[in-house]
Design an enzyme around this catalytic site. Sequence first.
Site, PDB file in Angstrom:
ATOM      1  N   GLN A 144       0.916  -1.112   0.055  1.00 22.31           N
ATOM      2  CA  GLN A 144      -0.472   0.191  -0.241  1.00 22.31           C
ATOM      3  C   GLN A 144       0.464   1.632   0.016  1.00 22.31           C
ATOM      4  O   GLN A 144       0.388   2.439  -0.267  1.00 22.31           O
ATOM      5  CB  GLN A 144      -0.992  -0.313   1.971  1.00 22.31           C
ATOM      6  CG  GLN A 144      -2.109  -1.286   1.550  1.00 22.31           C
ATOM      7  CD  GLN A 144      -2.192  -1.745   2.371  1.00 22.31           C
ATOM      8  OE1 GLN A 144      -1.692  -1.995   3.868  1.00 22.31           O
ATOM      9  NE2 GLN A 144      -3.471  -0.087   3.252  1.00 22.31           N
ATOM     10  N   HIS A 163      -1.387   1.284  -4.281  1.00 25.66           N
ATOM     11  CA  HIS A 163      -1.816   2.882  -4.707  1.00 25.66           C
ATOM     12  C   HIS A 163      -0.968   3.483  -5.360  1.00 25.66           C
ATOM     13  O   HIS A 163      -0.355   5.182  -5.086  1.00 25.66           O
ATOM     14  CB  HIS A 163      -1.594   2.998  -3.149  1.00 25.66           C
ATOM     15  CG  HIS A 163      -2.676   2.391  -2.543  1.00 25.66           C
ATOM     16  ND1 HIS A 163      -2.567   2.754  -0.844  1.00 25.66           N
ATOM     17  CD2 HIS A 163      -3.951   2.121  -2.823  1.00 25.66           C
ATOM     18  CE1 HIS A 163      -3.838   1.502  -0.626  1.00 25.66           C
ATOM     19  NE2 HIS A 163      -4.398   1.471  -1.892  1.00 25.66           N
ATOM     20  N   GLY A 311       2.446  -4.036   8.757  1.00 25.86           N
ATOM     21  CA  GLY A 311       1.974  -3.113   8.537  1.00 25.86           C
ATOM     22  C   GLY A 311       1.468  -2.755   8.606  1.00 25.86           C
ATOM     23  O   GLY A 311       1.250  -1.510   7.949  1.00 25.86           O
ATOM     24  N   SER A 313      -3.575  -1.943   9.460  1.00 29.15           N
ATOM     25  CA  SER A 313      -4.864  -2.425   9.622  1.00 29.15           C
ATOM     26  C   SER A 313      -6.011  -2.235   8.888  1.00 29.15           C
ATOM     27  O   SER A 313      -6.937  -3.280   9.285  1.00 29.15           O
ATOM     28  CB  SER A 313      -5.122  -0.827  10.047  1.00 29.15           C
ATOM     29  OG  SER A 313      -4.874  -0.117  10.028  1.00 29.15           O
ATOM     30  N   LEU A 338       1.664  -3.690  14.779  1.00 31.13           N
ATOM     31  CA  LEU A 338       1.262  -3.040  16.194  1.00 31.13           C
ATOM     32  C   LEU A 338       0.296  -2.396  16.588  1.00 31.13           C
ATOM     33  O   LEU A 338      -0.162  -1.429  14.888  1.00 31.13           O
ATOM     34  CB  LEU A 338       2.349  -2.044  15.799  1.00 31.13           C
ATOM     35  CG  LEU A 338       4.019  -2.460  16.509  1.00 31.13           C
ATOM     36  CD1 LEU A 338       4.726  -1.267  16.892  1.00 31.13           C
ATOM     37  CD2 LEU A 338       4.123  -2.917  18.104  1.00 31.13           C
TER      38      LEU A 338
END
Length: 399
Positions: A144, A163, A311, A313, A338
Amino acid sequence: MQKSFMRIPYTGPLPPPRIIPRNAATPENAIAALTSFLTASRPHGLVDPASRGSKRQTVILSGAGISVASGLADYRGTAGTYTQNKTYRPIYFHEFVASHEARKRYWARSFLGWTTLNRARPNAAHHAVKDLGRMGIVRSVITQNVDSFHNAAHPSLPTLELHGFLRSLVCLSCGNHLARSAFQESLATLNPAWAAFLAEALASGALETENPAERHAKGMKTNPDGDVDLPDAPYSTFRYPACPRCLSEPPVAADGSRARVEVDADGAWAASSTAGVLKPAVVMFGESIAASVKTAAEEAIDSSARMLVIGSSLATYSAWRLVRRAKERGMPIGILNLGGVRGEEDLFRDLEEGQGGEMGVRVELPANEILPALVRSVEEAGFGEDASTEGRKAAASTG
């Protein structure tokens, strides 16, 4: 084919993750679980109409979190944009296209952020991905990110930039590409006061810190993708150049007339122009993802046996739908991130108790620390030398 648009991501809080397996909260056990995940045989229930190559090969989907150790801002970390800057709102594609003032604001902020982004380099996590590719464990990467770190770290491992990328620009009228380095020089020439401010900011270290308190004290807000916000800055004074190709040969408009591309005495794009607007070669929010990119991403999923998210979400739909596709195919999913991940409770809902990571793994530890150790663990498990031949064959088959 239905168009896929870059949608504004979900920015609300995400629930904390459920670590899988339960003992994977420590680095040692997390690495063991990830090793089991990457080296397990192909699941028996995998829907497999298009898969080829090694049964162990994984597709990686990476997000902004993998580049934090390179000094770049992320979105949801403790120092991330959505955590520290509640009013942050990225520019929409239609705004950039329609508004000269919006473009001034965008390019001024990008001008300030580009030098730091351009100086940054891939970190240990990116190089570990390269090693996993060399070993035949990882088949390809979908990212991304627009920082080009994957391409720099592992140019021989197939990487799809979902992207787009910031390293060049594209003309909205003629499709001409221009290197960002040359564009940055033009921006500096057209905006000497801004260039002087940037030089001062770089000399003071104001653009190098990722500490939110220090950034605020210096009057700056840094966001992902090289965006620097200066509250109350005179963005309307900023100037940007026209597409050089359109300037020398104005394109034909949709109605058959010749478009107008005009510049001021210094060469800055003039508002009287009807063409020649340069845009970063990224997919902005509200902009459609190219059909060829969408298809290539789906093919990368369908030709792999499992997916590892690093990495991210998955708050952006364009990424989340790829993980959903992998799940619907019966592919085991692994997540190294995380903080919480969108919809992760559904991704792991059907996992059997007692599995050691081979059918799914969820780790909440820094990628730049875990991935290099994971490479060593996979090598110690005996998958280094034998898998490297498979990796070269797979790279050749996808090239």
